[in-house]
Write a protein that holds these residues in place. Structure first.
Motif, PDB file in Angstrom:
ATOM      1  N   GLU A   1       0.831  -1.212   0.000  1.00 41.47           N
ATOM      2  CA  GLU A   1       0.000   0.000   0.000  1.00 41.47           C
ATOM      3  C   GLU A   1       0.866   1.263   0.000  1.00 41.47           C
ATOM      4  O   GLU A   1       0.614   2.207  -0.748  1.00 41.47           O
ATOM      5  CB  GLU A   1      -0.920  -0.010   1.222  1.00 41.47           C
ATOM      6  CG  GLU A   1      -1.819   1.197   1.317  1.00 41.47           C
ATOM      7  CD  GLU A   1      -2.729   1.148   2.541  1.00 41.47           C
ATOM      8  OE1 GLU A   1      -3.499   2.107   2.700  1.00 41.47           O
ATOM      9  OE2 GLU A   1      -2.675   0.190   3.321  1.00 41.47           O
ATOM     10  N   THR A   2       1.904   1.257   0.817  1.00 41.69           N
ATOM     11  CA  THR A   2       2.814   2.401   0.879  1.00 41.69           C
ATOM     12  C   THR A   2       3.572   2.552  -0.436  1.00 41.69           C
ATOM     13  O   THR A   2       3.705   3.660  -0.961  1.00 41.69           O
ATOM     14  CB  THR A   2       3.804   2.228   2.047  1.00 41.69           C
ATOM     15  OG1 THR A   2       3.055   2.080   3.254  1.00 41.69           O
ATOM     16  CG2 THR A   2       4.747   3.408   2.161  1.00 41.69           C
TER      17      THR A   2
ATOM     18  N   LEU B   1       4.380   5.235  -5.765  1.00 37.83           N
ATOM     19  CA  LEU B   1       4.416   5.080  -7.220  1.00 37.83           C
ATOM     20  C   LEU B   1       3.266   5.823  -7.902  1.00 37.83           C
ATOM     21  O   LEU B   1       3.237   5.930  -9.122  1.00 37.83           O
ATOM     22  CB  LEU B   1       4.347   3.589  -7.590  1.00 37.83           C
ATOM     23  CG  LEU B   1       5.571   2.749  -7.210  1.00 37.83           C
ATOM     24  CD1 LEU B   1       5.281   1.266  -7.382  1.00 37.83           C
ATOM     25  CD2 LEU B   1       6.777   3.168  -8.035  1.00 37.83           C
ATOM     26  N   GLY B   2       2.305   6.324  -7.107  1.00 36.55           N
ATOM     27  CA  GLY B   2       1.173   7.059  -7.670  1.00 36.55           C
ATOM     28  C   GLY B   2       0.170   6.177  -8.376  1.00 36.55           C
ATOM     29  O   GLY B   2      -0.454   6.586  -9.359  1.00 36.55           O
ATOM     30  N   ILE B   3       0.012   4.944  -7.882  1.00 38.34           N
ATOM     31  CA  ILE B   3      -0.938   4.014  -8.507  1.00 38.34           C
ATOM     32  C   ILE B   3      -1.963   3.536  -7.493  1.00 38.34           C
ATOM     33  O   ILE B   3      -1.755   3.638  -6.287  1.00 38.34           O
ATOM     34  CB  ILE B   3      -0.223   2.792  -9.131  1.00 38.34           C
ATOM     35  CG1 ILE B   3       0.518   1.979  -8.054  1.00 38.34           C
ATOM     36  CG2 ILE B   3       0.710   3.222 -10.256  1.00 38.34           C
ATOM     37  CD1 ILE B   3       0.996   0.623  -8.508  1.00 38.34           C
ATOM     38  N   LEU B   4      -3.041   3.002  -8.012  1.00 39.88           N
ATOM     39  CA  LEU B   4      -4.092   2.428  -7.186  1.00 39.88           C
ATOM     40  C   LEU B   4      -3.713   0.988  -6.865  1.00 39.88           C
ATOM     41  O   LEU B   4      -3.519   0.171  -7.770  1.00 39.88           O
ATOM     42  CB  LEU B   4      -5.420   2.491  -7.947  1.00 39.88           C
ATOM     43  CG  LEU B   4      -6.664   2.080  -7.196  1.00 39.88           C
ATOM     44  CD1 LEU B   4      -6.949   3.068  -6.070  1.00 39.88           C
ATOM     45  CD2 LEU B   4      -7.846   2.042  -8.145  1.00 39.88           C
ATOM     46  N   LEU B   5      -3.580   0.681  -5.593  1.00 37.30           N
ATOM     47  CA  LEU B   5      -3.138  -0.654  -5.183  1.00 37.30           C
ATOM     48  C   LEU B   5      -4.048  -1.739  -5.738  1.00 37.30           C
ATOM     49  O   LEU B   5      -3.577  -2.761  -6.227  1.00 37.30           O
ATOM     50  CB  LEU B   5      -3.063  -0.746  -3.656  1.00 37.30           C
ATOM     51  CG  LEU B   5      -2.619  -2.108  -3.101  1.00 37.30           C
ATOM     52  CD1 LEU B   5      -1.209  -2.454  -3.570  1.00 37.30           C
ATOM     53  CD2 LEU B   5      -2.692  -2.115  -1.588  1.00 37.30           C
ATOM     54  N   ASP B   6      -5.360  -1.531  -5.679  1.00 35.87           N
ATOM     55  CA  ASP B   6      -6.300  -2.557  -6.136  1.00 35.87           C
ATOM     56  C   ASP B   6      -6.146  -2.885  -7.615  1.00 35.87           C
ATOM     57  O   ASP B   6      -6.564  -3.953  -8.060  1.00 35.87           O
ATOM     58  CB  ASP B   6      -7.747  -2.128  -5.864  1.00 35.87           C
ATOM     59  CG  ASP B   6      -8.063  -2.112  -4.380  1.00 35.87           C
ATOM     60  OD1 ASP B   6      -7.308  -2.707  -3.588  1.00 35.87           O
ATOM     61  OD2 ASP B   6      -9.070  -1.482  -4.002  1.00 35.87           O
ATOM     62  N   ALA B   7      -5.567  -1.982  -8.398  1.00 37.49           N
ATOM     63  CA  ALA B   7      -5.390  -2.217  -9.834  1.00 37.49           C
ATOM     64  C   ALA B   7      -4.048  -2.876 -10.151  1.00 37.49           C
ATOM     65  O   ALA B   7      -3.819  -3.294 -11.289  1.00 37.49           O
ATOM     66  CB  ALA B   7      -5.513  -0.899 -10.589  1.00 37.49           C
TER      67      ALA B   7
ATOM     68  N   VAL C   1       5.961  -7.565   0.146  1.00 41.25           N
ATOM     69  CA  VAL C   1       6.600  -6.564   0.988  1.00 41.25           C
ATOM     70  C   VAL C   1       7.728  -6.023   0.121  1.00 41.25           C
ATOM     71  O   VAL C   1       8.561  -6.783  -0.373  1.00 41.25           O
ATOM     72  CB  VAL C   1       7.136  -7.184   2.294  1.00 41.25           C
ATOM     73  CG1 VAL C   1       7.935  -6.163   3.075  1.00 41.25           C
ATOM     74  CG2 VAL C   1       5.987  -7.722   3.131  1.00 41.25           C
ATOM     75  N   ILE C   2       7.741  -4.728  -0.110  1.00 38.54           N
ATOM     76  CA  ILE C   2       8.667  -4.122  -1.067  1.00 38.54           C
ATOM     77  C   ILE C   2       9.792  -3.421  -0.317  1.00 38.54           C
ATOM     78  O   ILE C   2       9.545  -2.644   0.600  1.00 38.54           O
ATOM     79  CB  ILE C   2       7.917  -3.138  -1.988  1.00 38.54           C
ATOM     80  CG1 ILE C   2       6.958  -3.898  -2.901  1.00 38.54           C
ATOM     81  CG2 ILE C   2       8.870  -2.360  -2.883  1.00 38.54           C
ATOM     82  CD1 ILE C   2       5.573  -3.909  -2.469  1.00 38.54           C
TER      83      ILE C   2
END
Length: 135
Positions: free
Chosen positions: A9-10, A15-21, A30-31
């Motif tokens: 999520e973080t 990255l400026g993206i929607l996590l669900d997508a 875990v990044i």
């Protein structure tokens, strides 16, 4: 030494993206900071597509439309939308969007005015003018 890591999520926010997508392997991961830097430096196709086409998170939608997050809510935009939907709104802006863009422009203008005033006051103080009541 263990590398610093973050939840997906973080990383998605950074990255400026929607996590669900995002793909499942990204959402479940875990990044590490190094992995995030690699995604930013050389984005995979899925990331480029998401950034280009959406759906986009609220903060990205608000920025692309030139309004605040609150302005989106007042306009009834509560779900993520795509780049095509954003373009459609910009091509034929509904009344709420026209109003919110005007509000945002006024807020920006006021911030600039206050910053300029504060710079002028600081310059007068630096020049020894004083002159203020110290309120």
């Amino acid at each position: 030494m263990k590398p610093q890591s973050m939840k997906a999520e973080t990383a998605a926010k950074k990255l400026g993206i929607l996590l669900d997508a995002a793909p499942e392997e990204f959402r479940a991961a875990v990044i590490t900071r190094d992995e995030l830097a690699a995604l930013q430096a050389d984005p995979p196709e899925w990331l480029e597509t998401l950034r280009r086409e959406g759906p986009h998170p609220r903060n990205v939608v608000a920025a692309k439309l030139g309004v605040s997050n609150s302005g989106l809510a007042r306009g009834g935009v509560t779900e993520p939308i795509t780049t095509a939907e954003i373009k459609a709104l910009l091509e034929a802006p509904p009344a709420w969007l026209v109003q919110e863009r005007a509000t945002q422009a006024a807020v920006r203008a006021e911030k600039i005015r206050v910053a300029d005033r504060d710079k002028e006051r600081a310059a007068r103080r630096a020049a020894g003018g004083g002159g203020g009541s110290g309120v």
